[in-house]
Design a protein around this motif. Structure first.
Motif, PDB file in Angstrom:
ATOM      1  N   ASP A   1      84.002  14.153  43.777  1.00 35.51           N
ATOM      2  CA  ASP A   1      83.730  14.913  42.555  1.00 35.51           C
ATOM      3  C   ASP A   1      83.112  16.274  42.839  1.00 35.51           C
ATOM      4  OD1 ASP A   1      81.432  13.511  43.455  1.00 35.51           O
ATOM      5  OD2 ASP A   1      80.454  13.892  41.543  1.00 35.51           O
ATOM      6  N   ARG A   2      82.560  16.476  44.044  1.00 41.50           N
ATOM      7  CA  ARG A   2      81.899  17.758  44.342  1.00 41.50           C
ATOM      8  C   ARG A   2      82.894  18.897  44.580  1.00 41.50           C
ATOM      9  NH1 ARG A   2      81.721  19.049  49.864  1.00 41.50           N
ATOM     10  NH2 ARG A   2      82.440  17.395  51.253  1.00 41.50           N
ATOM     11  N   PHE A   3      84.170  18.575  44.694  1.00 44.71           N
ATOM     12  CA  PHE A   3      85.151  19.627  44.946  1.00 44.71           C
ATOM     13  C   PHE A   3      85.523  20.396  43.683  1.00 44.71           C
ATOM     14  CE2 PHE A   3      85.905  16.612  48.465  1.00 44.71           C
ATOM     15  CZ  PHE A   3      85.618  17.468  49.512  1.00 44.71           C
ATOM     16  N   ILE A   4      85.146  19.876  42.530  1.00 43.27           N
ATOM     17  CA  ILE A   4      85.351  20.599  41.276  1.00 43.27           C
ATOM     18  C   ILE A   4      84.026  21.229  40.868  1.00 43.27           C
ATOM     19  CG2 ILE A   4      85.980  20.430  38.844  1.00 43.27           C
ATOM     20  CD1 ILE A   4      87.739  18.063  39.507  1.00 43.27           C
ATOM     21  N   THR A   5      84.015  22.541  40.685  1.00 39.69           N
ATOM     22  CA  THR A   5      82.806  23.229  40.216  1.00 39.69           C
ATOM     23  C   THR A   5      82.930  23.462  38.714  1.00 39.69           C
ATOM     24  OG1 THR A   5      83.808  25.358  40.820  1.00 39.69           O
ATOM     25  CG2 THR A   5      82.339  24.329  42.421  1.00 39.69           C
ATOM     26  N   ASN A   6      81.795  23.315  38.019  1.00 44.41           N
ATOM     27  CA  ASN A   6      81.828  23.287  36.553  1.00 44.41           C
ATOM     28  C   ASN A   6      80.807  24.242  35.948  1.00 44.41           C
ATOM     29  OD1 ASN A   6      83.587  20.680  36.318  1.00 44.41           O
ATOM     30  ND2 ASN A   6      81.950  20.138  37.725  1.00 44.41           N
ATOM     31  N   TYR A   7      81.210  24.879  34.841  1.00 51.88           N
ATOM     32  CA  TYR A   7      80.349  25.832  34.147  1.00 51.88           C
ATOM     33  C   TYR A   7      80.507  25.634  32.643  1.00 51.88           C
ATOM     34  CZ  TYR A   7      80.947  28.024  38.735  1.00 51.88           C
ATOM     35  OH  TYR A   7      81.020  28.244  40.087  1.00 51.88           O
ATOM     36  N   GLN A   8      79.421  25.859  31.929  1.00 52.18           N
ATOM     37  CA  GLN A   8      79.487  25.866  30.463  1.00 52.18           C
ATOM     38  C   GLN A   8      78.679  27.060  29.961  1.00 52.18           C
ATOM     39  OE1 GLN A   8      79.720  22.353  27.671  1.00 52.18           O
ATOM     40  NE2 GLN A   8      77.558  22.849  27.414  1.00 52.18           N
ATOM     41  N   PHE A   9      79.375  28.002  29.341  1.00 53.35           N
ATOM     42  CA  PHE A   9      78.742  29.214  28.828  1.00 53.35           C
ATOM     43  C   PHE A   9      78.562  29.085  27.313  1.00 53.35           C
ATOM     44  CE2 PHE A   9      81.320  30.646  32.522  1.00 53.35           C
ATOM     45  CZ  PHE A   9      80.262  30.990  33.358  1.00 53.35           C
ATOM     46  N   VAL A  10      77.436  29.577  26.834  1.00 49.93           N
ATOM     47  CA  VAL A  10      77.136  29.557  25.402  1.00 49.93           C
ATOM     48  C   VAL A  10      77.069  30.997  24.917  1.00 49.93           C
ATOM     49  CG1 VAL A  10      75.507  28.840  23.622  1.00 49.93           C
ATOM     50  CG2 VAL A  10      75.841  27.415  25.646  1.00 49.93           C
ATOM     51  N   ILE A  11      77.863  31.302  23.891  1.00 49.83           N
ATOM     52  CA  ILE A  11      77.880  32.655  23.312  1.00 49.83           C
ATOM     53  C   ILE A  11      77.410  32.564  21.870  1.00 49.83           C
ATOM     54  CG2 ILE A  11      79.325  34.619  22.694  1.00 49.83           C
ATOM     55  CD1 ILE A  11      81.199  33.847  24.965  1.00 49.83           C
ATOM     56  N   GLY A  12      76.362  33.291  21.557  1.00 49.40           N
ATOM     57  CA  GLY A  12      75.813  33.284  20.201  1.00 49.40           C
ATOM     58  C   GLY A  12      74.674  32.289  20.070  1.00 49.40           C
ATOM     59  N   ASN A  13      73.813  32.501  19.078  1.00 48.05           N
ATOM     60  CA  ASN A  13      72.677  31.603  18.853  1.00 48.05           C
ATOM     61  C   ASN A  13      72.496  31.296  17.370  1.00 48.05           C
ATOM     62  OD1 ASN A  13      71.809  34.060  17.953  1.00 48.05           O
ATOM     63  ND2 ASN A  13      70.044  34.222  19.346  1.00 48.05           N
ATOM     64  N   SER A  14      73.605  31.305  16.635  1.00 47.17           N
ATOM     65  CA  SER A  14      73.507  31.117  15.189  1.00 47.17           C
ATOM     66  C   SER A  14      73.247  29.664  14.797  1.00 47.17           C
ATOM     67  CB  SER A  14      74.803  31.604  14.515  1.00 47.17           C
ATOM     68  OG  SER A  14      75.924  30.933  15.070  1.00 47.17           O
ATOM     69  N   HIS A  15      73.518  28.729  15.724  1.00 46.91           N
ATOM     70  CA  HIS A  15      73.311  27.308  15.433  1.00 46.91           C
ATOM     71  C   HIS A  15      72.566  26.666  16.611  1.00 46.91           C
ATOM     72  CE1 HIS A  15      75.992  27.395  11.930  1.00 46.91           C
ATOM     73  NE2 HIS A  15      76.748  28.196  12.651  1.00 46.91           N
ATOM     74  N   PRO A  16      71.255  26.834  16.691  1.00 44.79           N
ATOM     75  CA  PRO A  16      70.490  26.311  17.836  1.00 44.79           C
ATOM     76  C   PRO A  16      70.651  24.808  18.045  1.00 44.79           C
ATOM     77  CG  PRO A  16      69.157  27.813  16.516  1.00 44.79           C
ATOM     78  CD  PRO A  16      70.407  27.560  15.744  1.00 44.79           C
ATOM     79  N   ALA A  17      70.691  24.042  16.955  1.00 46.32           N
ATOM     80  CA  ALA A  17      70.795  22.586  17.084  1.00 46.32           C
ATOM     81  C   ALA A  17      72.123  22.191  17.730  1.00 46.32           C
ATOM     82  CB  ALA A  17      70.655  21.925  15.715  1.00 46.32           C
ATOM     83  N   ARG A  18      73.213  22.857  17.303  1.00 51.14           N
ATOM     84  CA  ARG A  18      74.525  22.561  17.874  1.00 51.14           C
ATOM     85  C   ARG A  18      74.592  22.979  19.334  1.00 51.14           C
ATOM     86  NH1 ARG A  18      79.175  25.833  17.334  1.00 51.14           N
ATOM     87  NH2 ARG A  18      81.051  24.765  18.012  1.00 51.14           N
ATOM     88  N   ALA A  19      73.973  24.112  19.653  1.00 54.53           N
ATOM     89  CA  ALA A  19      73.942  24.571  21.039  1.00 54.53           C
ATOM     90  C   ALA A  19      73.173  23.588  21.909  1.00 54.53           C
ATOM     91  CB  ALA A  19      73.305  25.960  21.115  1.00 54.53           C
ATOM     92  N   TYR A  20      72.064  23.055  21.376  1.00 51.64           N
ATOM     93  CA  TYR A  20      71.253  22.096  22.134  1.00 51.64           C
ATOM     94  C   TYR A  20      72.038  20.816  22.390  1.00 51.64           C
ATOM     95  CZ  TYR A  20      67.701  18.579  23.102  1.00 51.64           C
ATOM     96  OH  TYR A  20      66.990  17.547  23.658  1.00 51.64           O
ATOM     97  N   THR A  21      72.761  20.334  21.363  1.00 51.49           N
ATOM     98  CA  THR A  21      73.530  19.095  21.501  1.00 51.49           C
ATOM     99  C   THR A  21      74.597  19.232  22.568  1.00 51.49           C
ATOM    100  OG1 THR A  21      73.153  18.531  19.181  1.00 51.49           O
ATOM    101  CG2 THR A  21      74.994  17.438  20.292  1.00 51.49           C
ATOM    102  N   ALA A  22      75.349  20.333  22.540  1.00 52.22           N
ATOM    103  CA  ALA A  22      76.411  20.542  23.535  1.00 52.22           C
ATOM    104  C   ALA A  22      75.826  20.692  24.933  1.00 52.22           C
ATOM    105  CB  ALA A  22      77.235  21.770  23.175  1.00 52.22           C
ATOM    106  N   SER A  23      74.706  21.382  25.047  1.00 51.34           N
ATOM    107  CA  SER A  23      74.076  21.563  26.355  1.00 51.34           C
ATOM    108  C   SER A  23      73.579  20.233  26.901  1.00 51.34           C
ATOM    109  CB  SER A  23      72.914  22.553  26.245  1.00 51.34           C
ATOM    110  OG  SER A  23      73.382  23.832  25.857  1.00 51.34           O
ATOM    111  N   LYS A  24      73.063  19.402  26.017  1.00 47.61           N
ATOM    112  CA  LYS A  24      72.547  18.101  26.432  1.00 47.61           C
ATOM    113  C   LYS A  24      73.672  17.187  26.888  1.00 47.61           C
ATOM    114  CE  LYS A  24      69.343  14.527  24.802  1.00 47.61           C
ATOM    115  NZ  LYS A  24      68.608  14.007  23.629  1.00 47.61           N
ATOM    116  N   LYS A  25      74.846  17.319  26.296  1.00 47.12           N
ATOM    117  CA  LYS A  25      75.986  16.472  26.658  1.00 47.12           C
ATOM    118  C   LYS A  25      76.653  16.904  27.969  1.00 47.12           C
ATOM    119  CE  LYS A  25      78.932  15.316  23.424  1.00 47.12           C
ATOM    120  NZ  LYS A  25      79.864  15.456  22.269  1.00 47.12           N
ATOM    121  N   PHE A  26      76.471  18.166  28.368  1.00 47.36           N
ATOM    122  CA  PHE A  26      77.144  18.681  29.564  1.00 47.36           C
ATOM    123  C   PHE A  26      76.679  17.905  30.795  1.00 47.36           C
ATOM    124  CE2 PHE A  26      77.514  22.377  32.724  1.00 47.36           C
ATOM    125  CZ  PHE A  26      78.846  22.087  32.994  1.00 47.36           C
ATOM    126  N   LEU A  27      77.616  17.335  31.535  1.00 44.96           N
ATOM    127  CA  LEU A  27      77.295  16.402  32.616  1.00 44.96           C
ATOM    128  C   LEU A  27      77.036  17.073  33.959  1.00 44.96           C
ATOM    129  CD1 LEU A  27      80.016  13.673  31.885  1.00 44.96           C
ATOM    130  CD2 LEU A  27      77.588  13.586  31.306  1.00 44.96           C
TER     131      LEU A  27
END
Length: 349
Positions: free
Chosen positions: A115-141
């Protein structure tokens, strides 16, 4: 004599053979597991792109990056209000040089964390919905989300592909590509090819319809979890593409009866990466808690049934003793009803 007629025979439809698409031929060309006959275009596939990357020396596999992309946007998304939207951009990358090295070096010396051969990134653009941003960030594995400005995405993407030839991988392309275009990610135009895993899956899995990413991964045996987080979806779309190459080669072998040893090694490494263990998710923890709760309820119900049955038997023996039906009845054999009631209360029944 009444005329007899044969009942109509119901004919079952043969399984759908799947749609051979251009995507399948390109996938075969990139990983080099099919001969020229089965990478040649036809009327149904159309002609192939003139350039699909350079081959490694002495190999039919291409030297390029596989870049999976997923965009998580609100259903109300429109370009006119792009500044007001919270967007998550997931990017996962596999370098075919890692696959080549795994093929040449082998994996016998020590266990390999594929699994280490795949590198992963999650970028967040905007801050209009902090709760939704937190949920997605928390789910990112695979790490932490990275907040960036809309104008930075193009620069970050260019830095990740580092001037290499690359193919883009998406699961359903229309909306994601439109949003990336709205975000001015112009580097996507340099991709030597853009895969839609929905289309790639048609021939290997013999489908005439499209699957959700979760269902596709589960069909392929990929340990999917925590969907609708852009970084996770990009990662699993990339795994799905690798496993579809394996299934495509397996169907080619079944239908046409050929396989080369070198191709088998490449495909085994693709499968190793696609099916590698993943981090534990909150979804896993919740499922484990549900299973344990169900087990405890089942045990409690069994105990309750046993105690009630014991009480019933005690009463029966007591009635038999009073009626003189049991000559060998003794006080030691009789269960004390009061003790059983006390036990029930102690166990909160």
């Amino acid at each position: 004599m009444a005329e007899t007629r044969n009942a109509p025979v119901e004919m079952s439809n043969p399984p759908h053979q799947g749609i051979l698409r251009q995507e399948n031929l390109v996938l075969r060309t990139i990983f080099g597991y099919a001969n020229e006959k089965h990478t040649s275009p036809s009327a149904s596939t159309g002609s192939l792109p003139s350039f699909l990357g350079e081959c490694f020396p002495g190999s039919s596999m291409k030297d390029l990056l596989l870049v999976a992309i997923d965009v998580d946007a609100p259903q109300s998304y429109n370009k006119a209000n792009i500044e007001q939207h919270l967007l998550h951009i997931g990017i996962s990358i596999l370098d075919s040089r890692h696959v080549r090295d795994l093929v040449h070096v082998g994996t016998h010396d020590a266990p390999v964390a594929f699994d280490r051969f795949i590198t992963n990134y999650q970028f967040v653009i905007g801050n209009s919905h902090p709760a939704r941003a937190y949920t997605a960030s928390k789910k990112f594995l695979w790490g932490e989300s990275e907040p960036i400005c809309r104008s930075e995405l193009q620069t970050r993407f260019d830095g990740l592909i580092s001037g290499r030839d690359f193919v883009a991988v998406l699961h359903g392309t229309c909306l994601d590509l439109r949003i990336l275009n709205d975000l001015n990610v112009t580097s996507l135009s340099r991709a030597v090819y853009i895969f839609d895993t929905n289309k790639v899956a048609q021939w290997p899995l013999q489908l005439h319809y499209r699957l959700s990413l979760r269902t596709l991964c589960e069909t392929l045996g990929i340990p999917f979890t925590s969907g609708h987080a852009a970084g996770n979806d990009a990662h699993f779309a990339l795994r799905a593409l690798l496993m579809l190459a394996v299934r495509d080669a397996q169907r080619l072998t079944r239908v046409y009866g050929y396989a080369s040893i070198s191709a088998e090694v490449v495909l085994q490494r693709l499968q190793d990466i696609a099916l590698a263990p993943r981090p534990v998710s909150e979804e896993d923890i919740s499922a484990t808690a549900r299973i344990e709760s169900h087990r405890q309820r089942k045990v409690a119900n069994l105990e309750k049934k046993w105690l009630k049955r014991a009480m019933k038997q005690a009463r029966k023996k007591q009635r038999q003793a009073i009626a003189g039906a049991s000559d060998d009845f003794s006080d030691k054999e009789a269960l004390d009803e009061e003790a059983i009631r006390a036990e029930l209360e102690r166990r909160h029944f």
